[in-house]
Design a protein around this motif. Structure first.
Motif, PDB file in Angstrom:
ATOM      1  N   GLN A  50      45.955  58.369  -7.385  1.00 36.39           N
ATOM      2  CA  GLN A  50      45.327  57.118  -7.001  1.00 36.39           C
ATOM      3  C   GLN A  50      45.974  56.518  -5.757  1.00 36.39           C
ATOM      4  O   GLN A  50      45.826  55.313  -5.507  1.00 36.39           O
ATOM      5  N   HIS A  51      46.665  57.351  -4.978  1.00 32.97           N
ATOM      6  CA  HIS A  51      47.343  56.820  -3.806  1.00 32.97           C
ATOM      7  C   HIS A  51      46.289  56.312  -2.798  1.00 32.97           C
ATOM      8  O   HIS A  51      45.484  57.104  -2.282  1.00 32.97           O
ATOM      9  N   PRO A  52      46.275  54.996  -2.511  1.00 40.48           N
ATOM     10  CA  PRO A  52      45.163  54.449  -1.708  1.00 40.48           C
ATOM     11  C   PRO A  52      45.087  54.993  -0.293  1.00 40.48           C
ATOM     12  O   PRO A  52      43.988  55.243   0.217  1.00 40.48           O
ATOM     13  N   ASP A  53      46.220  55.202   0.374  1.00 45.88           N
ATOM     14  CA  ASP A  53      46.171  55.721   1.743  1.00 45.88           C
ATOM     15  C   ASP A  53      45.583  57.121   1.775  1.00 45.88           C
ATOM     16  O   ASP A  53      44.836  57.484   2.695  1.00 45.88           O
ATOM     17  N   ARG A  80      39.238  49.893  -4.237  1.00 47.58           N
ATOM     18  CA  ARG A  80      39.476  49.398  -5.593  1.00 47.58           C
ATOM     19  C   ARG A  80      40.950  49.451  -5.970  1.00 47.58           C
ATOM     20  O   ARG A  80      41.445  48.628  -6.740  1.00 47.58           O
ATOM     21  N   GLN A  81      41.674  50.414  -5.410  1.00 51.01           N
ATOM     22  CA  GLN A  81      43.103  50.532  -5.698  1.00 51.01           C
ATOM     23  C   GLN A  81      43.924  49.484  -4.959  1.00 51.01           C
ATOM     24  O   GLN A  81      44.853  48.899  -5.525  1.00 51.01           O
ATOM     25  N   ALA A  82      43.595  49.259  -3.704  1.00 45.43           N
ATOM     26  CA  ALA A  82      44.392  48.331  -2.887  1.00 45.43           C
ATOM     27  C   ALA A  82      43.459  47.709  -1.837  1.00 45.43           C
ATOM     28  O   ALA A  82      43.116  48.371  -0.851  1.00 45.43           O
ATOM     29  N   PRO A  83      43.025  46.485  -2.031  1.00 43.45           N
ATOM     30  CA  PRO A  83      42.101  45.847  -1.080  1.00 43.45           C
ATOM     31  C   PRO A  83      42.771  45.544   0.255  1.00 43.45           C
ATOM     32  O   PRO A  83      43.361  44.491   0.453  1.00 43.45           O
ATOM     33  N   LYS A  84      42.679  46.492   1.166  1.00 39.38           N
ATOM     34  CA  LYS A  84      43.216  46.324   2.518  1.00 39.38           C
ATOM     35  C   LYS A  84      42.062  46.143   3.508  1.00 39.38           C
ATOM     36  O   LYS A  84      40.994  46.741   3.344  1.00 39.38           O
ATOM     37  N   ALA A  85      42.318  45.334   4.529  1.00 38.61           N
ATOM     38  CA  ALA A  85      41.298  45.115   5.549  1.00 38.61           C
ATOM     39  C   ALA A  85      40.886  46.430   6.204  1.00 38.61           C
ATOM     40  O   ALA A  85      39.706  46.660   6.493  1.00 38.61           O
ATOM     41  N   GLU A  86      41.854  47.319   6.422  1.00 35.43           N
ATOM     42  CA  GLU A  86      41.572  48.603   7.073  1.00 35.43           C
ATOM     43  C   GLU A  86      40.590  49.420   6.250  1.00 35.43           C
ATOM     44  O   GLU A  86      39.649  50.021   6.785  1.00 35.43           O
ATOM     45  N   TYR A  87      40.782  49.426   4.923  1.00 32.01           N
ATOM     46  CA  TYR A  87      39.879  50.191   4.066  1.00 32.01           C
ATOM     47  C   TYR A  87      38.465  49.598   4.090  1.00 32.01           C
ATOM     48  O   TYR A  87      37.471  50.328   4.204  1.00 32.01           O
TER      49      TYR A  87
END
Length: 610
Positions: A50-53, A80-87
């Motif tokens: 589940q590593h978001p990167d 869903r794992q990590a809400p980052k602007a980049e994603y």
């Protein structure tokens, strides 16, 4: 196997961490080594599924491999794992490419919530909102991008382009001014700013911007075309043709330029060249509405009604003409359906003069057995409502029930009108009520002199008004004739008001002209109407009243060419400019003809006294 179903088959080497593997994978992707980048992602997901990167990077790799659905799935998992602007921005970009604009906007908005100080994000969301036709919101986003980064020229230019599209030229100009300070090398920017400058009547500055745009990039055919139109506006014909020809050298099939060149040729009465140019335009774009409309104008002007009426229906596809499709559920009548026992709505679709001209067909429609409802603008309702065959005359706000409809301007096509079959040219509007005429007689006083009604200008908003209207001062030579001149001119312009006030020999009772029925009653008290090409000339002709119409060198199609009479109105005499803009010759011709009539009238009176 689909990428969204894969599991890494290679084991990570050494003590590599998911973060280190993702960093290496990103470096591989930047260098174009997609397979190696994917392997790093697989190894990272083996350590942490589940590593978001890693999920995000694998989605980006899928996108580059043109597998957008898989890319959306992988990046969606990363979000869903990590809400980052980049994603969120990556996901929005892919969704936008798929045409899922509303979904893309939602993810962009999520990115904005995470990075509210990112000017690029505000600009990006503005672009999405523009595509979604949420114009006001888009403008606000562009403005916020500029607030965050005043040196960011792209939102300034984007905002200017959007405002230009919306016709908000003054606001667009401010945006382009800002963008120009930040980016002085954009030929497109100078071109767009020139369009705005023209729209706000700053023509010299517009010309300078067009010339700057051409200096930066002489290969933009649109700029040469626009500059040609500007030259044409001010009568610089040689420069206009040179610009059009440069545009066509760059794009030989540029039908908009061919159309513009044809219009200039038409205004110069170079009809063969205009026809040839339009045929070339039609070959480039066979169904272009503007080309068909210009062809119709030429065909009607030269008396080719059979083809002209049909081609003229292209006007409904031209936003510049300003016609509105009413969206009626009832069928459009084109002359090919029986009307016996039916109710038909005949509705005004163009100007007041057009409605007056084509209302002559109402009795013919009624004669086919139809109950005719005539829908008109309020100023002409009372005047035209009495035409034979009108069962009911209404305004647009609340048309009653009907079975079929037809715009007034389409009736000549429905009846297949030719030059020799124009109906009711002797007049078709009923005479005004006697009581109303007497009121005007009382206002005018004793009828001791030949009375001449004058109209020297039309609606200033008409696209051809600068050609068809004249200044009142141009009629000064006429005013010395032994006649009583009566103004029929509504909406006197500032430039004419002072001259009208000086000439007390012009009777001005126009404050009482509340609608065209009053104008018709006043006309009934006159011996002659002299008018430029405007609705009052049509009214006089439709009443069968004597009217002399003064025409520009390039007349409207309905007046045809090389004749001093009109097949539309038998009581009308035409006076034409011999060259472009030469109203003086027209006024001289009118004066001579008026003096002949006055002399004949004096001789007749002298004879009757003997």
């Amino acid at each position: 196997m689909n990428r969204s179903e894969r599991r890494a088959t290679a084991r990570p080497s050494g003590q590599a961490t998911p973060a280190a593997l993702c960093q290496a994978g990103f470096a591989h992707l930047q260098s174009g080594r997609n397979a190696e980048a994917e392997l790093c992602c697989q190894q990272a997901l083996t350590l942490d599924e589940q590593h978001p990167d890693a999920l995000h990077l694998l989605g980006v790799i899928c996108f580059h491999a043109q597998q957008p659905d898989a890319a959306v799935e992988w990046i969606g998992r990363a979000v869903r794992q990590a809400p980052k602007a980049e994603y969120s921005l990556s996901l929005a970009t892919i969704l936008e490419r798929q045409g899922r604009l509303e979904d893309a906007r939602q993810h962009c908005s999520q990115a904005l919530r995470l990075k509210p100080d990112d000017a690029g994000l505000w600009n990006h969301v503005g672009n999405l909102l523009w595509q979604l036709a949420q114009s006001d919101e888009a403008v606000l986003h562009y403005q916020q991008a500029l607030t965050l980064n005043p040196q960011y020229w792209e939102p300034a230019q984007n905002c200017g382009m959007l405002l230009l599209e919306l016709g908000r030229h003054a606001e667009a100009l401010e945006c382009f001014n800002t963008a120009e300070k930040l980016n002085r090398n954009s030929a497109a920017l100078y071109q767009m700013r020139a369009v705005c400058l023209s729209a706000v009547n700053r023509f010299d500055e517009a010309q300078a911007d067009y010339e700057t745009s051409i200096a930066l990039d002489p290969g933009l055919a649109e700029t040469h075309n626009n500059l040609g139109l500007l030259h044409w506006r001010f009568g610089r014909l040689e420069q206009a043709f040179a610009c059009f020809d440069r545009a066509l050298a760059l794009r030989p099939d540029f039908h908009a330029v061919l159309n513009n060149k044809a219009v200039v040729l038409l205004h110069l009465q170079l009809l063969d060249e205009a026809f040839a140019t339009l045929q070339r335009s039609q070959a480039a774009a066979p169904d272009d509405a503007q080309t068909l409309f210009y062809l119709a104008t030429l065909q009607l002007l030269t008396g080719d009604f059979e083809r002209g009426w049909l081609a003229r229906e292209a006007r409904w596809r031209l936003p510049s003409v300003g016609l509105v499709d009413r969206g009626f559920s009832q069928a459009l009548w084109r002359g090919d359906q029986p009307l016996e026992g039916k109710t038909i709505l005949l509705h005004s679709d163009e100007g007041l003069g057009d409605a007056i001209q084509f209302a002559r067909y109402v009795p013919m429609v009624a004669a086919l057995g139809a109950r005719v409802i005539l829908e008109l603008e309020p100023p002409i309702q009372q005047c035209l409502g009495g035409i034979a065959g009108v069962a009911e005359c209404v305004s647009r706000s609340s048309p009653p029930a009907f079975d079929l409809h037809c715009p007034l301007g389409a009736l000549p096509l429905a009846f297949k009108t030719r030059l020799d079959t124009i109906p009711l040219a002797e007049g078709y509007i009923p005479a005004p009520p006697a009581a109303r005429v007497k009121t005007w007689q009382d206002r005018l006083g004793p009828h001791t002199r030949f009375r001449v009604g004058l109209v020297w200008a039309g609606n200033p908003d008409h696209k051809n008004d600068h050609n068809r209207s004249m200044a009142l001062r141009a009629l000064a030579p006429l005013l010395d004739c032994e006649a009583q001149f009566v103004s029929l001119q509504k909406g006197v312009r500032d430039q004419d008001r002072a001259f009208l006030a000086e000439r007390r020999d012009i009777v001005d009772l126009t404050e009482h002209l509340t609608d065209f029925s009053e104008t018709a009653a006043l006309m009934s008290c006159l011996d002659l109407v002299i008018s430029v090409d405007t609705s009052v000339a049509h009214l006089a002709g439709a009443l069968g009243a004597p009217v002399w119409t003064m025409l520009p060198f390039n007349p409207d199609w309905r007046w045809l060419l090389n004749r001093d009479d009109s097949p539309w109105y038998r009581s009308m005499k035409l006076f034409r400019q011999p060259t472009r803009g030469d109203w003086a010759s027209v006024v001289d011709d009118v004066r001579r003809e008026l003096e002949r009539q006055l002399a004949a009238r004096r001789a007749q009176r002298a004879t009757s006294r003997r």
